[in-house]
Every structure is written in C-alpha cells, then in structure tokens.
Design an enzyme around this catalytic site. Structure first.
Site, mmCIF file in Angstrom:
data_model
loop_
_atom_site.group_PDB
_atom_site.id
_atom_site.type_symbol
_atom_site.label_atom_id
_atom_site.label_comp_id
_atom_site.label_asym_id
_atom_site.label_seq_id
_atom_site.Cartn_x
_atom_site.Cartn_y
_atom_site.Cartn_z
ATOM 1 N N GLY A 48 0.849 -1.181 0.000
ATOM 2 C CA GLY A 48 0.000 0.000 0.000
ATOM 3 C C GLY A 48 0.884 1.229 0.000
ATOM 4 N N ALA A 49 0.657 2.134 -0.946
ATOM 5 C CA ALA A 49 1.579 3.246 -1.163
ATOM 6 C C ALA A 49 1.859 4.080 0.096
ATOM 7 C CB ALA A 49 1.063 4.129 -2.301
ATOM 8 N N ARG A 90 10.247 -0.756 -4.588
ATOM 9 C CA ARG A 90 8.948 -0.777 -5.266
ATOM 10 C C ARG A 90 8.863 0.461 -6.150
ATOM 11 N NH1 ARG A 90 4.753 -3.679 -3.019
ATOM 12 N NH2 ARG A 90 3.903 -3.496 -5.122
ATOM 13 N N ASP A 237 -1.548 4.160 -6.328
ATOM 14 C CA ASP A 237 -0.116 4.104 -6.033
ATOM 15 C C ASP A 237 0.638 5.279 -6.641
ATOM 16 O OD1 ASP A 237 0.833 1.264 -4.747
ATOM 17 O OD2 ASP A 237 -1.060 1.090 -5.818
ATOM 18 N N ASN A 247 -2.946 1.967 -10.214
ATOM 19 C CA ASN A 247 -3.393 1.212 -9.042
ATOM 20 C C ASN A 247 -3.230 -0.269 -9.366
ATOM 21 O OD1 ASN A 247 -4.556 1.262 -6.349
ATOM 22 N ND2 ASN A 247 -6.378 0.364 -7.250
ATOM 23 N N LYS A 248 -3.584 -1.109 -8.431
ATOM 24 C CA LYS A 248 -3.400 -2.549 -8.596
ATOM 25 C C LYS A 248 -3.994 -3.046 -9.906
ATOM 26 C CE LYS A 248 -1.556 -4.409 -6.156
ATOM 27 N NZ LYS A 248 -0.086 -4.608 -6.183
#
Length: 345
Positions: A48-49, A90, A237, A247-248
């Site tokens: 999670g960012a 990341r 993110d 995002n995911k």
C-alpha cells in the site's frame, strides 16, 4: 472501530504488521537492520503506497542511526546510497519516493553534524506516521459525503488501514461514512494474483463489523450491469498531474465496466500520491513481479511448465474514466489538471 497499527517505531526498530501472514495470523515483526526493511518492502510484508512511504521513512531513519561516517559529507553520501536502495524496492508507489526525498532534503539542509542529522530524520519520519492518519481521516470526511446511505460499494485490492499507517484511503472513506451513521455494504474484489481484496480488505471490514461480500474479479461487471452496486472506490499508487491513476492490476478493467454502466468511479489518495512531475499515465513506471505469484498457490504449481507469464503489478486508469479524486484537501473533478493543481496550491 479499533485502529490497526500497520507500521511504527518501537525501541529503535521498525515494527510492521506482517501482511503476508494475514488473514490466518496477526503478527508483528521487528526490523533492527535497515537493509531488512528494504527487503520487507520488496517482499510485501508491508504494502500500500502510504504504508510503504511511512515504512521507507522509518527505514531511512534506522539507516541514519546505523551508518558511521568519517565526516558529514561521507555520512550523507552513505545515507544517499541507502535512500536509493529504498527507492529501488517498489518503483510504482510514489509515496516511497516522496518520503525519502523529503527526509534527504531535511538531512542536506541541516547545518549541524551527524548527530543532528540523525535526530532530524528520526523526528520527521515518526511525524509522518501521525500525519498519515490525520490525512486519511480528512480524506474520509470528504469522501463520506459522496456515499448515499445504504450504498453498495465495489472496491479493488486493499486501500485500508493495512495500506496506510491507519484508517485507510478508499476504506477510510467507507469507515468515515459508517462512523457518521451511514449503512454501507462492500463488495471486495478478490484481486488476483495476490488476493489482497479477499485476504486483507475482507479481513479488515469483518474486523470492523462492516458488511462485506467477496467476489471474484470477473464478477464485478455483472453487479454493475444488474444495478447492485452504487459506486466503485479504489486507492492509488501514483497519480499523474492530469489524473491518470496507477493502481493494482485490474483497476483499469473495473473502471471501464463502471463507465460503461454509468456507475461513479472514485479514487481516494493523499496529495503525496500525485506526481505533479508527470504529465500523464504513460510516464508511470509499472512494476512487474515474480511469475510464481500467478502460477502457484503456496508451493503448488497450477500452470503448465515452461509457459511464459506476464505479471504486471499495476495498470493505469485514464482520467476520463474517473468521476472524482478524493484527497485530504477536497474532491477534484475533471478537468483534473486544473482541479488537482488547485488543491496543491
């Protein structure tokens, strides 16, 4: 609701809730070496960012305590090398870069010696924890106004307390709506391939007593078609200055489905997630992860051997599919280039 403590500084160590153990076991891990914090980010012990950003900040503070420099300049050089190690863990989550850059700027601007730099970095890193919770609660208050009573909400991946220091972004909006008396039912996409929606979002909501139903990712379109969902809320993110949102993986498809069926699609993210240096989403780096995340369930191989696998961790949703972006400073709507810039001012 009992707030989860995702990341903290405890007795000179970084303490993380091990998200790889959930939902089966709730356990905390203490990291006494900054290099181990880098690895924890990489293997998604924390994800999670906003949570990644906070963890990286504490990890850099830990590095500052452990690095021994022959001079102020040598110390800053070694600290900068540690900073780049965190940035490489990341590549998509911009909060990580924002947190590290903020601390390195403070370190370089400090006119004192090594001792003073260490104190400044640790103080600022720990302050970020409280700032994150405050920001999420402000964001939640803004977003709660968008949800009708008895709303049925689809969410993708996990953007809750586990993805932040506390309260959450997308789930923070839902929590805030519940706290003011609204009844909300959440449909949690399972979120292939790591199943964060099923493992983490459902666990969080069940823990808070908020009604939740798990659905496979490919079931959301039917809910939208049959008018069984009133809106979609996701986290982010990285957001480009024009509103394009990373995002995911799977978020883009969900946004296309919501747009086709005329259902509002909301993004909830702090201003630190907006990368104003990027003009649009084509410039957002997309992390690709280990193929075994796709092909294996634990130690069991589910796929034919030697078949190539493509496993991007994120996708980018174009701004024209997004109804609004919820931030701690307010709600931005199209044209996002102007509305996001206004919130930043």
């Amino acid at each position: 609701m009992n707030e989860l403590l995702t990341v903290s500084w405890e007795n000179g160590a970084v303490r993380l809730l091990d998200q790889n153990a959930l939902p089966g076991e709730m356990r905390y891990l203490n990291f006494e070496r900054w290099q181990d914090v880098v690895d924890a980010i990489r293997i998604m012990t924390v994800r999670g960012a906003p949570a990644i950003g906070a963890t990286a900040a504490l990890g850099l503070a830990l590095a500052a305590q452990q690095i021994e420099g022959n001079s102020r300049e040598d110390f800053l050089l070694q600290l900068d090398k540690a900073a780049w190690s965190f940035k490489g863990a990341r590549p998509t989550a911009v909060n990580l870069f924002w947190a590290i850059d903020r601390l390195m700027k403070r370190a370089r601007n400090c006119e004192g010696g090594i001792k003073e730099i260490r104190a400044i970095i640790l103080g600022d890193a720990t302050r970020m924890l409280g700032e994150d919770v405050d920001i999420n609660r402000q964001m939640g208050a803004h977003g709660a106004a968008l949800l009708p009573d008895n709303a049925r909400v689809i969410t993708h991946c996990n953007a809750g307390a586990l993805a932040t220091v506390g309260h959450g972004t997308a789930l923070g909006v839902i929590r805030s709506a519940v706290e003011i008396g609204k009844k909300i039912h959440v449909f949690a996409d399972e979120t292939r391939p790591r199943l964060q929606g099923m493992k983490l979002t459902a666990w969080e909501l069940q823990r808070d007593g908020i009604p939740v139903t798990i659905i496979a990712d490919n079931m959301a379109a039917v809910l939208l078609r049959d008018r069984k969902a009133d809106c979609v809320i996701v986290g982010a993110d990285r957001i480009a200055s024009n509103g394009d949102t990373a995002n995911k993986i799977g978020t883009y498809g969900l946004a296309v489905q919501a747009h086709y069926h005329g259902v509002p699609f909301y993004v909830a993210a702090p201003l630190s997630t907006i990368d104003f240096d990027l003009q649009n989403g084509t410039q957002i780096p997309i992390e690709e992860r280990d193929p075994t995340e796709m092909t294996h369930a634990g130690e069991t191989n589910l796929a034919p051997f030697d078949v190539p696998v493509w496993n991007p961790a994120f996708d980018v949703t174009p701004a024209n599919l997004i109804t609004a972006i919820i931030t701690e400073k307010g709600i931005a709507r199209a044209p996002f280039l102007e509305s996001l810039a206004a919130l930043r001012a």
